[in-house]
Design an enzyme around this catalytic site. Structure first.
Site, mmCIF file in Angstrom:
data_model
loop_
_atom_site.group_PDB
_atom_site.id
_atom_site.type_symbol
_atom_site.label_atom_id
_atom_site.label_comp_id
_atom_site.label_asym_id
_atom_site.label_seq_id
_atom_site.Cartn_x
_atom_site.Cartn_y
_atom_site.Cartn_z
ATOM 1 N N HIS A 17 0.842 -1.204 0.000
ATOM 2 C CA HIS A 17 0.000 0.000 0.000
ATOM 3 C C HIS A 17 0.878 1.255 0.000
ATOM 4 C CE1 HIS A 17 -3.091 -2.593 2.371
ATOM 5 N NE2 HIS A 17 -3.581 -2.425 1.162
ATOM 6 N N LYS A 41 -17.945 -6.385 8.649
ATOM 7 C CA LYS A 41 -16.651 -7.081 8.678
ATOM 8 C C LYS A 41 -15.896 -6.699 9.947
ATOM 9 C CE LYS A 41 -13.865 -8.041 4.558
ATOM 10 N NZ LYS A 41 -13.189 -7.287 3.494
ATOM 11 N N ARG A 90 -2.419 -5.764 -8.257
ATOM 12 C CA ARG A 90 -1.370 -6.781 -8.138
ATOM 13 C C ARG A 90 -1.384 -7.757 -9.307
ATOM 14 N NH1 ARG A 90 -3.381 -7.758 -2.165
ATOM 15 N NH2 ARG A 90 -5.224 -7.602 -3.456
ATOM 16 N N SER A 127 -3.152 -7.565 2.999
ATOM 17 C CA SER A 127 -3.306 -7.477 4.456
ATOM 18 C C SER A 127 -3.787 -8.810 5.009
ATOM 19 C CB SER A 127 -4.317 -6.386 4.821
ATOM 20 O OG SER A 127 -3.889 -5.142 4.342
HETATM 21 O O1 PNS Z 1 -9.309 -2.926 0.506
HETATM 22 P P1 PNS Z 1 -10.593 -3.416 -0.104
HETATM 23 O O2 PNS Z 1 -11.438 -4.098 0.938
HETATM 24 O O3 PNS Z 1 -10.358 -4.260 -1.324
HETATM 25 O O4 PNS Z 1 -11.401 -2.121 -0.617
HETATM 26 C C1 PNS Z 1 -12.658 -2.227 -1.267
HETATM 27 C C2 PNS Z 1 -13.410 -0.888 -1.106
HETATM 28 C C3 PNS Z 1 -13.621 -0.607 0.385
HETATM 29 C C4 PNS Z 1 -12.573 0.215 -1.702
HETATM 30 C C5 PNS Z 1 -14.780 -1.004 -1.840
HETATM 31 O O5 PNS Z 1 -15.492 -2.077 -1.330
HETATM 32 C C6 PNS Z 1 -15.605 0.278 -1.696
HETATM 33 O O6 PNS Z 1 -15.356 1.249 -2.396
HETATM 34 N N1 PNS Z 1 -16.578 0.284 -0.741
HETATM 35 C C7 PNS Z 1 -17.354 1.442 -0.429
HETATM 36 C C8 PNS Z 1 -18.838 1.291 -0.759
HETATM 37 C C9 PNS Z 1 -19.081 1.531 -2.230
HETATM 38 O O7 PNS Z 1 -18.904 2.614 -2.752
HETATM 39 N N2 PNS Z 1 -19.474 0.446 -2.923
HETATM 40 C C10 PNS Z 1 -19.697 0.457 -4.345
HETATM 41 C C11 PNS Z 1 -18.421 0.116 -5.092
HETATM 42 S S1 PNS Z 1 -18.657 0.105 -6.833
#
Ligand code: PNS
Length: 162
Positions: A17, A41, A90, A127
């Site tokens: 990150h 979560k 990645r 992570s």
């Molecule tokens: O580190 P992660 O868990 O892969 O991140 C995913 C994250 C949190 C960036 C994604 O789930 C997100 O943007 N969630 C916020 C809610 C939202 O906007 N959902 C619609 C996504 S198209």
């Protein structure tokens, strides 16, 4: 000024990150690292702890700040005048998942997503994998900033003592 958002769970932040944050900070006027709150979560670290660990990790980057948000990412970007979402990639699995979200987010408000290819030395880092390896006693010291490694060891010791 161009403002970019780097969203994620960051439970906890890894060296992968951090490499992406540094590279994004070199391209945008301001970068906001946003810890996205997912109430369904249970993380290893609380949102407040993740923010603190992130803040310590990016202290040397003057145009980077850390925040958190519960809700739609595009709404966060709109409220903060961010014109770009930036994510690290990645590999192909990440791309499949990220492409759909990028297209959805663009359909919602027009905000664009930019992808930064992970440095190969961090291509295997996540992570969740780091936490799993550390939980079973594997060595993860080189995969995390030092203070994050210390916090992870402490959290695992607390859990083991319960
Ligand atoms: O580190 P992660 O868990 O892969 O991140 C995913 C994250 C949190 C960036 C994604 O789930 C997100 O943007 N969630 C916020 C809610 C939202 O906007 N959902 C619609 C996504 S198209």
């Amino acid at each position: 000024m161009s403002i970019a958002v780097c969203p994620g769970s960051f439970d906890p932040v890894t060296n992968g990150h951090l490499d992406v944050f540094r590279r994004v900070a070199a391209q945008f006027g301001e970068v906001i690292i946003t810890v996205m709150i997912n109430k369904s979560k249970q993380g290893m670290f609380s949102v407040e702890e993740r923010i603190e660990l992130l803040e310590d990790a990016v202290r040397d980057l003057p145009n980077v700040r850390v925040d958190s948000w519960h809700g739609l990412l595009v709404e966060y970007a709109r409220q903060n005048a961010a014109t770009a979402i930036v994510k690290g990639l990645r590999g192909a699995n990440d791309f499949d998942y990220e492409l759909q979200m990028a297209q959805m987010n663009r359909a919602l408000t027009g905000v664009d997503t930019f992808f930064v290819p992970a440095d190969p030395q961090y291509g295997y880092l996540s992570s969740s994998l780091v936490k799993e390896v550390a939980t079973f006693g594997g060595e993860v010291a080189g995969m995390l900033p030092e203070h994050v490694h210390t916090a992870l060891q402490k959290r695992l010791a607390e859990r083991a003592a319960r």
